[in-house]
Design an enzyme around this catalytic site. Sequence first.
Site, PDB file in Angstrom:
ATOM      1  N   ASN A   1      33.135  44.164  40.911  1.00 41.96           N
ATOM      2  CA  ASN A   1      33.779  45.433  40.551  1.00 41.96           C
ATOM      3  C   ASN A   1      34.682  45.343  39.318  1.00 41.96           C
ATOM      4  OD1 ASN A   1      35.523  43.844  42.036  1.00 41.96           O
ATOM      5  ND2 ASN A   1      36.477  45.570  43.075  1.00 41.96           N
TER       6      ASN A   1
ATOM      7  N   GLU B   1      40.706  36.519  48.098  1.00 44.95           N
ATOM      8  CA  GLU B   1      40.965  37.935  47.794  1.00 44.95           C
ATOM      9  C   GLU B   1      39.792  38.710  48.366  1.00 44.95           C
ATOM     10  OE1 GLU B   1      43.486  39.333  46.548  1.00 44.95           O
ATOM     11  OE2 GLU B   1      44.607  37.725  45.602  1.00 44.95           O
TER      12      GLU B   1
ATOM     13  N   CYS C   1      38.837  47.051  45.945  1.00 44.78           N
ATOM     14  CA  CYS C   1      39.138  46.428  47.238  1.00 44.78           C
ATOM     15  C   CYS C   1      40.349  47.057  47.920  1.00 44.78           C
ATOM     16  CB  CYS C   1      39.369  44.943  47.042  1.00 44.78           C
ATOM     17  SG  CYS C   1      40.593  44.617  45.761  1.00 44.78           S
TER      18      CYS C   1
ATOM     19  N   GLU D   1      47.486  36.555  43.789  1.00 43.22           N
ATOM     20  CA  GLU D   1      47.166  36.515  42.377  1.00 43.22           C
ATOM     21  C   GLU D   1      48.279  37.230  41.612  1.00 43.22           C
ATOM     22  OE1 GLU D   1      42.882  37.830  42.178  1.00 43.22           O
ATOM     23  OE2 GLU D   1      42.620  35.698  41.790  1.00 43.22           O
TER      24      GLU D   1
HETATM   25  P1  NAD Z   1      30.387  39.173  48.029  1.00 44.56           P
HETATM   26  O1  NAD Z   1      31.230  38.596  49.100  1.00 44.56           O
HETATM   27  O2  NAD Z   1      29.003  39.559  48.365  1.00 44.56           O
HETATM   28  O3  NAD Z   1      30.247  38.147  46.794  1.00 44.56           O
HETATM   29  C1  NAD Z   1      31.387  37.672  46.119  1.00 44.56           C
HETATM   30  C2  NAD Z   1      31.015  36.435  45.341  1.00 44.56           C
HETATM   31  O4  NAD Z   1      30.777  35.354  46.242  1.00 44.56           O
HETATM   32  C3  NAD Z   1      29.745  36.559  44.491  1.00 44.56           C
HETATM   33  O5  NAD Z   1      29.960  35.892  43.269  1.00 44.56           O
HETATM   34  C4  NAD Z   1      28.696  35.823  45.333  1.00 44.56           C
HETATM   35  O6  NAD Z   1      27.649  35.271  44.570  1.00 44.56           O
HETATM   36  C5  NAD Z   1      29.538  34.717  45.943  1.00 44.56           C
HETATM   37  N1  NAD Z   1      29.048  34.162  47.203  1.00 44.56           N
HETATM   38  C6  NAD Z   1      28.342  34.794  48.174  1.00 44.56           C
HETATM   39  N2  NAD Z   1      28.127  33.943  49.205  1.00 44.56           N
HETATM   40  C7  NAD Z   1      28.717  32.766  48.880  1.00 44.56           C
HETATM   41  C8  NAD Z   1      28.858  31.504  49.549  1.00 44.56           C
HETATM   42  N3  NAD Z   1      28.351  31.293  50.752  1.00 44.56           N
HETATM   43  N4  NAD Z   1      29.540  30.515  48.913  1.00 44.56           N
HETATM   44  C9  NAD Z   1      30.088  30.715  47.702  1.00 44.56           C
HETATM   45  N5  NAD Z   1      29.972  31.888  47.016  1.00 44.56           N
HETATM   46  C10 NAD Z   1      29.301  32.903  47.606  1.00 44.56           C
HETATM   47  O7  NAD Z   1      31.249  40.380  47.448  1.00 44.56           O
HETATM   48  P2  NAD Z   1      30.799  41.486  46.388  1.00 44.56           P
HETATM   49  O8  NAD Z   1      29.836  42.369  47.079  1.00 44.56           O
HETATM   50  O9  NAD Z   1      30.445  40.824  45.126  1.00 44.56           O
HETATM   51  O10 NAD Z   1      32.164  42.254  46.149  1.00 44.56           O
HETATM   52  C11 NAD Z   1      32.641  43.248  46.976  1.00 44.56           C
HETATM   53  C12 NAD Z   1      33.673  42.708  47.945  1.00 44.56           C
HETATM   54  O11 NAD Z   1      34.718  42.061  47.227  1.00 44.56           O
HETATM   55  C13 NAD Z   1      34.343  43.794  48.743  1.00 44.56           C
HETATM   56  O12 NAD Z   1      34.477  43.384  50.073  1.00 44.56           O
HETATM   57  C14 NAD Z   1      35.705  43.938  48.088  1.00 44.56           C
HETATM   58  O13 NAD Z   1      36.694  44.467  48.909  1.00 44.56           O
HETATM   59  C15 NAD Z   1      35.978  42.533  47.689  1.00 44.56           C
HETATM   60  N6  NAD Z   1      36.971  42.485  46.602  1.00 44.56           N
HETATM   61  C16 NAD Z   1      38.222  42.015  46.870  1.00 44.56           C
HETATM   62  C17 NAD Z   1      39.192  42.001  45.873  1.00 44.56           C
HETATM   63  C18 NAD Z   1      40.585  41.500  46.138  1.00 44.56           C
HETATM   64  O14 NAD Z   1      41.289  41.186  45.179  1.00 44.56           O
HETATM   65  N7  NAD Z   1      41.036  41.422  47.378  1.00 44.56           N
HETATM   66  C19 NAD Z   1      38.872  42.466  44.600  1.00 44.56           C
HETATM   67  C20 NAD Z   1      37.580  42.935  44.357  1.00 44.56           C
HETATM   68  C21 NAD Z   1      36.636  42.934  45.378  1.00 44.56           C
END
Ligand code: NAD
Length: 487
Positions: free
Chosen positions: A153, A250, A284, A461
């Site tokens: 995002n 996060e 998020c 962060e």
């Molecule tokens: P996701 O969990 O599908 O993927 C996040 C990242 O993790 C990607 O780069 C993915 O390739 C990697 N990944 C996936 N499985 C993994 C594993 N087993 N080991 C290591 N890396 C792995 O999330 P998304 O769909 O890309 O993003 C949306 C989510 O992120 C939402 O839940 C949102 O709330 C959260 N988010 C949180 C914050 C925050 O600061 N708290 C900010 C932005 C987004």
Amino acid sequence: MKAQPIASHFIDGEYVEDTDGTVIESLYPATGEVIARLHAATPAIVERAIAAAKRAQPAWAAMSPTARGRILKRAADIMRERNRELSELETLDTGKPIQETIVADPTSGADSFEFFGGIAAAGLNGSYIPLGQDFAYTKRVPLGVCVGIGAWNYPQQIACWKGAPALICGNAMVFKPSENTPLGALKIAEILIEAGLPKGLYNVIQGDRTTGPLLVNHPDVAKVSLTGSVPTGRKVAAAAAGSLKHVTMELGGKSPLIVFDDADIDSAIGGAMLGNFYSTGQVCSNGTRVFVARGIKETFLSRLKARTENMVIGDPMDEATQIGPMVSFDQRQKVMSYIDKGKAEGATLVTGGGIPNHVTGEGYYVQPTVFADVTDEMTIAREEIFGPVMCVLDFDDEAEVIARANGTEFGLSGGVFTSDLTRAHRVADQLEAGTLWINTYNLCPVEIPFGGSKQSGFGRENSLAALEHYSELKTVYVGMGKVEAPY
Ligand code: NAD
């Protein structure tokens, strides 16, 4: 439209390709057009990136914080000079409207480099501890090689929010962007080199959920910072625990935004719209459960409906556009299935709920959607949707709404709108979340700590707090007299 980078990865100061990796197609979410073809990192690329980081880190850690900070501040200046170009790339990567990316994406990354570059000289000091004739001192030492894994995002912001504190503390970083948005982080790596960062300290490799574990399990990695969903967070934290790596998580949220009957109602509606529709709802910390005092419900909903229906949906490159597409076809399908569940479980659809028919082509658009009469048990009130879907719930009194707001496994953020000063602080005090806003929503300047509690993660962060998560204290006890041994 094409946005093909020179190569897929950026390692040891240069672009690197390895066509043995699985193909990652980068699609422009507004049209579905392929704008770049990249390759996921093979195990050899992962090794190369970690080895480069490990090699470069000791000399970087030996530099003075001021000298390190100067480079980060230069990177901030370059990012600001190239804001338009970087913002257009961010829009291509994510589909987010240029109206947003031009003010919120590269600029917030630049803020991070500027902030951490600026506080370096004082923020990394240790302490002196008097112990009679003896004394001790502490110093803040880097962890070594840090891995950053990003969500889709805010690709450039995430690449900077992890890179800046890691680098200023004297670490090296290997960053893996989301497979959905592979482009922005490469530019950050390029800019850091241009700013004078020695090669090998900020590397970017591409990949998906199968690549991430190669980084997380690597014995030469000291720390993993993930921005992603709760299920991914559980997997990454478990893998990192295997070798006791430091972790920052996060993760997702389902945050409450409480509007009392004495609130400035138009501000509260504005806050709720920003906290649900900005970045097409893919934020998020969004306040996706909007609790509205029953007495103002009808006014709130009618003004909210009118303002929502006035939003400009369309071409993200048009500066007038306020709502762009979702990041991917899959994400749109997920959001649409939640909208269907909302209807099926009895929520009242106030506006939206479909795919806008005036937007032509293959873009992944969803109308900004408001549901009213949502109850705590409904799926749309419990699960993170990560799309432009606002749930409005009614409440009668303060104690009730606090208990309901806290009735979730998540704890990322929350907000309260009221003109009663003491109530504002009382409610903020009782909400279980890492970041709370009073009479505003979703503002995250680099000066304030940001992060989650409960299942939304741990670590912080931004702000001085981030330094604690990219360094550790070394204590040195100094004996000033003779050693008195009883044997
Ligand atoms: P996701 O969990 O599908 O993927 C996040 C990242 O993790 C990607 O780069 C993915 O390739 C990697 N990944 C996936 N499985 C993994 C594993 N087993 N080991 C290591 N890396 C792995 O999330 P998304 O769909 O890309 O993003 C949306 C989510 O992120 C939402 O839940 C949102 O709330 C959260 N988010 C949180 C914050 C925050 O600061 N708290 C900010 C932005 C987004």
